[in-house]
Scaffold this active site. Structure first.
Site, PDB file in Angstrom:
ATOM      1  N   HIS A   8     127.922  59.559  26.887  1.00 48.54           N
ATOM      2  CA  HIS A   8     127.130  60.677  27.418  1.00 48.54           C
ATOM      3  C   HIS A   8     126.582  61.455  26.231  1.00 48.54           C
ATOM      4  O   HIS A   8     127.311  61.724  25.273  1.00 48.54           O
ATOM      5  CB  HIS A   8     128.037  61.562  28.279  1.00 48.54           C
ATOM      6  N   ARG A  51     120.258  70.216  31.051  1.00 47.95           N
ATOM      7  CA  ARG A  51     118.898  69.732  30.767  1.00 47.95           C
ATOM      8  C   ARG A  51     118.063  69.683  32.043  1.00 47.95           C
ATOM      9  O   ARG A  51     116.892  70.014  32.044  1.00 47.95           O
ATOM     10  CB  ARG A  51     118.957  68.364  30.091  1.00 47.95           C
TER      11      ARG A  51
END
Ligand code: FAD
Length: 633
Positions: free
Chosen positions: A249, A269
């Site tokens: 990740h 994000r």
């Protein structure tokens, strides 16, 4: 004291995350006496840690979304190595599984007009993640547990015993599956607190044990994730596929060292956060690969407009699939543009108001304040890649979750199974995966039980004695290494030599180290007794981590291309020939890891027709595309 508590069940589900609970509910609804076994406390699983949400094409935020778009995104994310049938079933059934959760009592965040709200995530064309703030997994587990309690109350009303239909064995670790010929006959384990031994006699087992992250040093995974289900399946004669594909990740915490690896949700994000290097540059625009160029913005202005006008602008490159973002961060840090702690900046403070951040990302705010003394409404976060998810896993039949290989009566669902996500999983696709395939595995395990009615395989006492001997061995050795030291070395090998960027010489080295570790793992010694003894538990987990790591390293050496969660510095491109191949891992007669190539199932023509030919050409050979016909509108 080697007394063994014996239990008889129709279906035993190993793992109490989302996949296990959903499978158990289905088996119990089919009238089967079901046990749920969980290594950790009931309710403590990775599922509960899931933050962002569950992906399902409900079309609540954009009416253009539907299962075909979700299928396309999933296949693109997995770089077309996915088992297409699993991706199809998943895309079609995920909305029903989410709505069904609300009938169990879940309450997802709402849009203004009362629909389930859906948020943006990397690789998903439309806002698709049903969520509850950034605590979606908690709601999912809470609801599934509530459903189990309500079923137990029904059973009490009918039988006077709450646990007559479904019983939970928490803090109980399964160390061995027991076979009769090639059929499942039982499972053996111990309780964490007292070290008591338990035997479950059962014809059907659903593995739902989650991931393997603890074989890496920097990981978002917690202590239970030692690849137990993967290893149990292998030892029972099942096969694993795609073990070279691990998801790093892009955003784990990097500071302070004690919390390195803890996840920072992708929702940061999705909700507007951007990545910057130490020179203040928003660098992701430099890392959009050709295969994704058409779908991603080329300027900061277009990327920023997308949040409010997604129909007329393209997505920000921060929302590329995870493998792309993790590699980009890795390159920036390597080029000397990293932060002091060796990460990159993730900034939402300069992009959104404190009120917005506190409403949408309350857990992230709390996490950074408590663990790093950073206020994310005012300061950027320092982040870097962390080992997060394994795409590889037990090879299963897509419809039923039945394990491939020689064993019958074994099923797998959720992260422990392989195929669905191909070479890279899209965020949010795991929570929906475990609901869709957890239900299917529970249903088909129940059907299998019916098929063996009257001829249930018996457990041989010699197998139980063998399981007891293996479990006690680390405690009975008078000499041998400390399991923590061996574990440390195993993690170091995997982190340094089978990490995010791989090369032939290092992978070969890793296999030599892993071969040395075999002897060391077989001789670890745990001091103390059986009562709550983490050193003993680790000694037993180590052999699982080792065999799973061997599969990963072998497959990573074999696959001479870069795709999704497998990057070879010496073979940096995707190769259409390798797309046609799954690497299948099995155990040989003396427990050695064997690897073979297996052709990947051909995608049905009407599903291929959902893509433009020009896109498919980036992944497939001309031969594979000879019968291509675009889908009709
Ligand atoms: P898990 O939930 O991992 O449960 C596994 C169970 O198996 C546990 O109960 C464990 O105790 C048990 N177990 C393991 N070994 C044994 C054994 N030997 N004997 C008995 N029991 C055993 N995915 C998304 O889709 N959206 C997200 O927003 C998201 N966020 C995430 C955040 C974090 C921090 C992490 C770590 C993962 C996240 N993921 C997310 C991934 C997702 O949460 C997991 O892939 C998913 O929950 C796995 O579910 P599962 O049911 O397969 O297994």
């Amino acid at each position: 004291n080697t007394a063994i508590e014996r239990h008889q069940y129709d279906v035993v589900v190993i793992g109490a995350g989302g996949a296990g609970l959903r499978a158990a509910i289905e088996a119990r609804l089919a009238g089967k006496k079901t046990a749920i076994i969980s290594k950790s406390l009931f309710g403590k699983a990775h599922t509960v840690m899931a933050e962002g949400g569950a992906a399902a094409a409900m079309g609540n935020m954009n009416a253009n979304d539907n299962w075909m778009v979700h299928f396309r995104d999933t296949m693109r994310g997995g770089k077309f190595l996915n088992n297409f049938r699993m991706a199809e079933l998943h895309a079609k059934e995920a909305p029903d599984r989410i709505w069904e959760l609300e009938t169990y009592g879940a309450l997802f965040d709402r849009t203004k007009d009362g629909k389930i709200s859906q948020r943006n995530f990397g690789g998903h064309e439309y806002p698709r993640l049903a969520h509850v703030g950034d605590r979606t997994g908690l709601e999912l587990i809470r609801t599934l547990q509530q459903k189990i309690v309500s079923l137990q109350q029904e059973d009490f009303a009918a039988t006077g015993d709450y646990e007559s239909g479904i019983r939970v064995f928490a803090e109980t670790t399964i160390t061995e599956l027991i076979l009769n010929g090639d059929r499942i006959a039982g499972a053996f384990g111990y309780t964490r607190e007292k070290g008591d031994f338990l035997l479950f006699e059962t014809p059907a087992i659903v593995l739902a044990t989650g991931g393997v992250g603890k074989s890496y040093k920097v990981t978002s995974n917690s202590w239970e994730y030692t690849g137990d289900g993967h290893a149990l399946a292998l030892r029972a004669g099942a096969t694993l596929i795609n073990m070279e594909f691990l998801q790093f990740h892009p955003t784990g915490m990097v500071w302070p060292p004690s919390v390195k690896g803890i996840l920072v949700t992708e929702s940061v994000r999705g909700d507007g956060g951007i990545l910057k290097n130490s020179e203040g540059k928003r660098f992701m625009f430099d890392y959009v690969p050709d295969v994704f160029r058409k779908q991603y913005a080329e300027t900061e202005e277009e990327a920023d407009r997308w949040y409010t006008d997604p129909d007329n602008n393209r997505r920000p490159p921060e929302l590329l699939p995870r493998d792309e973002v993790a590699r980009a961060i890795n390159s920036e840090v390597k080029a000397g543009r990293g932060t002091p702690a060796g990460g990159i900046y993730l900034d939402i403070a300069s992009r959104r108001s404190p009120e917005f951040i506190l409403k949408r990302l309350p857990s992230m705010h709390h996490q950074f304040k408590e663990l790093a003394d950073v206020d994310i409404t005012k300061q950027p976060m320092e982040i870097g890649p962390t080992c997060h998810y394994v795409m590889g896993g037990v090879e299963v039949d897509p419809e039923s979750g039945a394990a491939a290989g020689t064993v019958q009566g074994l099923f797998a669902a959720g992260e422990v199974s392989g195929g669905m996500h191909g070479s890279n999983r899209l965020g949010g696709n795991s929570l929906s995966d475990l609901l869709v395939f957890g239900k299917r595995a529970g249903e088909h395990a129940a059907t299998y039980v019916d098929s063996v009615a009257g001829s249930r395989p018996a457990v041989a006492q010699s197998d139980v004695d063998g399981a007891v001997r293996t479990a006690l061995a680390p405690l009975e050795r008078t000499e041998g290494e400390n399991p923590y030291e061996v574990w440390h070395d195993l993690q170091q090998v995997m982190q340094d030599l089978v990490g995010i960027i791989r090369r032939k010489s290092e992978l070969e080295d890793s296999l030599k180290h892993l071969a040395d570790l075999r002897g060391r793992v077989a001789n670890v010694r745990a001091t103390g007794g059986r009562k709550f003894n983490p050193g003993w538990h680790l000694a037993l987990d180590l052999r699982n981590m080792l065999v799973v790591s061997e599969c990963t390293a072998k497959a990573a050496l074999e696959r001479e291309e870069s795709r999704g969660g497998h990057t070879r510095e010496d073979f940096p491109e995707m190769d259409p020939k390798w797309r046609q191949v799954n690497l299948v891992c099995s155990l040989g007669p003396s427990s050695e890891v064997a690897l073979r190539h297996q052709p990947i199932p051909e995608i049905r023509p009407e599903l291929l027709g959902l893509f433009e030919l020009s896109e498919l050409k980036k992944y497939m050979t001309e031969q594979e595309l000879a019968s291509y016909k675009p889908a009709e509108d």
